[in-house]
Design a protein around this motif. Sequence first.
Motif, short mmCIF file in Angstrom:
data_model
loop_
_atom_site.label_atom_id
_atom_site.label_comp_id
_atom_site.label_asym_id
_atom_site.label_seq_id
_atom_site.Cartn_x
_atom_site.Cartn_y
_atom_site.Cartn_z
N TRP A 32 35.77 37.21 35.10
CA TRP A 32 35.62 38.12 34.18
C TRP A 32 34.84 39.55 34.65
CZ3 TRP A 32 39.93 39.09 31.89
CH2 TRP A 32 40.31 40.66 30.57
N SER A 53 41.16 44.21 32.84
CA SER A 53 41.53 44.27 30.99
C SER A 53 42.23 44.00 30.33
CB SER A 53 42.17 46.43 30.65
OG SER A 53 42.99 45.55 32.02
N SER A 54 42.11 43.16 30.78
CA SER A 54 43.26 42.17 29.90
C SER A 54 44.11 40.91 29.91
CB SER A 54 44.71 43.05 29.06
OG SER A 54 45.61 43.21 29.76
N ARG A 76 45.41 41.47 34.43
CA ARG A 76 45.30 42.88 34.53
C ARG A 76 44.43 43.59 34.95
NH1 ARG A 76 49.54 46.98 33.11
NH2 ARG A 76 48.94 48.73 32.99
N TRP A 77 44.62 44.36 35.96
CA TRP A 77 43.06 45.06 36.78
C TRP A 77 43.62 46.29 36.47
CZ3 TRP A 77 39.01 42.16 38.07
CH2 TRP A 77 38.73 40.72 38.49
N GLU A 78 42.48 47.39 36.06
CA GLU A 78 42.57 48.71 35.71
C GLU A 78 41.61 49.23 37.40
OE1 GLU A 78 44.47 50.43 34.08
OE2 GLU A 78 44.73 48.33 33.30
N SER A 128 42.71 58.06 39.53
CA SER A 128 42.86 55.97 39.07
C SER A 128 44.12 56.19 40.04
CB SER A 128 43.47 55.98 37.21
OG SER A 128 42.58 56.76 36.28
N GLN A 178 33.89 43.49 37.10
CA GLN A 178 34.12 44.77 38.29
C GLN A 178 34.14 44.06 39.63
OE1 GLN A 178 33.27 48.52 36.82
NE2 GLN A 178 32.39 48.42 38.60
N SER A 199 47.89 49.57 38.29
CA SER A 199 46.99 48.70 37.58
C SER A 199 47.35 47.91 38.19
CB SER A 199 47.69 48.21 36.52
OG SER A 199 47.04 49.59 35.46
N GLU A 257 42.43 41.01 25.14
CA GLU A 257 42.14 41.90 25.10
C GLU A 257 40.70 41.64 26.41
OE1 GLU A 257 44.02 45.26 24.89
OE2 GLU A 257 45.16 44.28 24.16
N GLY A 258 40.43 40.43 26.07
CA GLY A 258 39.39 40.28 26.68
C GLY A 258 38.97 38.64 27.37
N ALA A 270 38.47 46.74 37.83
CA ALA A 270 38.42 46.21 36.19
C ALA A 270 39.27 45.22 35.52
CB ALA A 270 37.22 47.38 35.42
#
Length: 133
Positions: A24, A45-46, A97-99, A111, A26, A114, A60-61, A43
Amino acid sequence: MSPSPDGPVLVHVPVWMWIDGDQWAQQSASASVPGGEVSVTAAPSSVSWQMGDGTTVDCEGPGTPFDASTHDPEESSPDCGHTYTSTGQVQVSAQVRWETSWESDDGEGGSLRSLTTETSQQVEVIESSGVVT
């Protein structure tokens, strides 16, 4: 997961789920060509857990790792857990999910869409009965 998916999971006993801290984190990569460089960063995100019994658990984490020295195994996870109510073989999957974003050495960036990564594990959910003699 705790209990571990390598052995049976008991019905009506809380299951804790989490993504390890080293996973978890980046992630970044760069590429250079004559005259410029660009970096892409992703990074987490969820995470969405499909528990195999029709239940989805959205976190969420990364979730809280279970630690037998500080946590009571009868208590539910404070942020990412599930309790099975029936027995059987289930397929548990985690979708992270990665941003994502990009940046060039000339200051431009933005951006990107995702991304999602997924892993799954077969889990056996059993019932345990006490015997009184």
